[in-house]
Design a protein around this motif. Structure first.
Motif, mmCIF file in Angstrom:
data_model
loop_
_atom_site.group_PDB
_atom_site.id
_atom_site.type_symbol
_atom_site.label_atom_id
_atom_site.label_comp_id
_atom_site.label_asym_id
_atom_site.label_seq_id
_atom_site.Cartn_x
_atom_site.Cartn_y
_atom_site.Cartn_z
ATOM 1 N N TRP A 37 0.845 -1.197 0.000
ATOM 2 C CA TRP A 37 0.000 0.000 0.000
ATOM 3 C C TRP A 37 0.877 1.242 0.000
ATOM 4 C CZ3 TRP A 37 -5.182 0.375 -0.679
ATOM 5 C CH2 TRP A 37 -5.893 -0.835 -0.658
ATOM 6 N N GLU A 38 1.177 1.719 -1.203
ATOM 7 C CA GLU A 38 2.046 2.883 -1.356
ATOM 8 C C GLU A 38 1.443 4.102 -0.669
ATOM 9 O OE1 GLU A 38 3.541 5.647 -5.038
ATOM 10 O OE2 GLU A 38 3.740 3.472 -5.251
ATOM 11 N N ARG A 39 2.192 4.645 0.310
ATOM 12 C CA ARG A 39 1.779 5.813 1.098
ATOM 13 C C ARG A 39 0.429 5.602 1.780
ATOM 14 N NH1 ARG A 39 5.895 8.856 -0.401
ATOM 15 N NH2 ARG A 39 6.588 8.763 -2.572
ATOM 16 N N GLY A 40 0.030 4.350 1.922
ATOM 17 C CA GLY A 40 -1.212 4.034 2.606
ATOM 18 C C GLY A 40 -2.457 4.343 1.808
ATOM 19 N N THR A 41 -2.313 4.594 0.515
ATOM 20 C CA THR A 41 -3.479 4.977 -0.289
ATOM 21 C C THR A 41 -3.719 4.075 -1.492
ATOM 22 O OG1 THR A 41 -2.126 6.553 -1.564
ATOM 23 C CG2 THR A 41 -3.312 7.419 0.365
ATOM 24 N N ASP A 42 -2.656 3.611 -2.144
ATOM 25 C CA ASP A 42 -2.798 2.836 -3.384
ATOM 26 C C ASP A 42 -2.113 1.489 -3.252
ATOM 27 O OD1 ASP A 42 -4.144 4.896 -4.816
ATOM 28 O OD2 ASP A 42 -2.223 5.873 -5.164
ATOM 29 N N LEU A 43 -2.821 0.438 -3.644
ATOM 30 C CA LEU A 43 -2.232 -0.897 -3.689
ATOM 31 C C LEU A 43 -1.482 -1.036 -5.010
ATOM 32 C CD1 LEU A 43 -1.953 -3.671 -2.337
ATOM 33 C CD2 LEU A 43 -4.068 -4.352 -3.492
#
Length: 227
Positions: free
Chosen positions: A142-148
């Motif tokens: 989860w890049e930066r907690g926003t995008d898988l």
């Protein structure tokens, strides 16, 4: 001229249709943005696919990271994701799990839930083979907690011990590729859809570090090791 234009339009449409159905591993553009109901590797064999519901987002105090489902009440992540916290919150269920295993040297940690929270169907298989030089692997998180996302990595066959802000990571594998904040704790998988390593750290946009599962408690048992 008009007939030529129609022919080119049809050829372009056919090409786009073909590319849109190609397997993920044939794509050259990384990172690839995924949806949770996607699977890695467009293959007829379930052995070479992973269910992305096995890769989840976790909140541990102010830390945000990626976790992997390893059984119906346990999540696996990096120790530096859980560091300084006694409990973590699953992003989807909102359930609170207690930090269980802490292994600073290997940068791994587990989070236990009091009740069965995750489906066994979403359990990600672990490979104890380790990284092989020049092989291609895929980091999911989860890049930066926003995008898988999924990023392609290439094993260099070398190892390094690195000092992070709060932790020292011993003997991590060096791979050519990209990891970013939020992907920590996520799986590095092989083309068989098994978790070979864990997203640990990065020192640039071109170098990623991963702890091989072979070097952790999950592969110490002879019954878990793959020949």
């Amino acid at each position: 001229m008009e007939r030529w234009l129609i022919r080119m339009t049809l050829m372009t449409a056919l090409l786009l249709a073909y590319l849109s159905h190609q397997p993920l591993e044939s794509n050259s553009g990384f990172p690839v943005l995924l949806q949770e109901n996607d699977t890695l590797f467009d293959s007829n064999s379930s052995e070479s696919m992973i269910d992305l519901k096995s890769v989840k987002l976790i909140f541990c105090g102010a830390n945000v990271g990626t976790v992997v489902v390893i059984d119906d009440r346990t999540l696996l992540t990096a120790n530096h994701v859980t560091e300084g916290n006694l409990a973590c919150i699953d992003d989807i269920t909102g359930d609170v799990g207690s930090v269980d295993l802490r292994d600073t040297e290997n940068d791994i940690s587990t989070i236990k839930f009091a009740r069965k929270t995750f489906s066994d169907d979403h359990k990600l298989k672990i490979s104890c083979k380790g990284f092989k030089k020049n092989n291609i692997y895929y980091a999911v998180g989860w890049e930066r907690g926003t995008d898988l996302v999924v990023n392609r990595l290439k094993a260099t066959g070398s190892f390094r011990t690195i000092n992070a802000e709060h932790s020292r990571f011993e003997h991590v594998s060096v791979l050519i590729g990209r990891m970013v904040k939020g992907m920590s704790g996520g799986p590095v998988i092989d083309k068989n859809g098994k978790m070979v390593g864990m997203n640990t750290a990065t020192d640039s946009i071109a170098t990623a570090f991963s702890k091989a599962m072979r070097d952790t408690v999950f592969c110490y048992s002879a019954s878990r090791a793959e020949k």
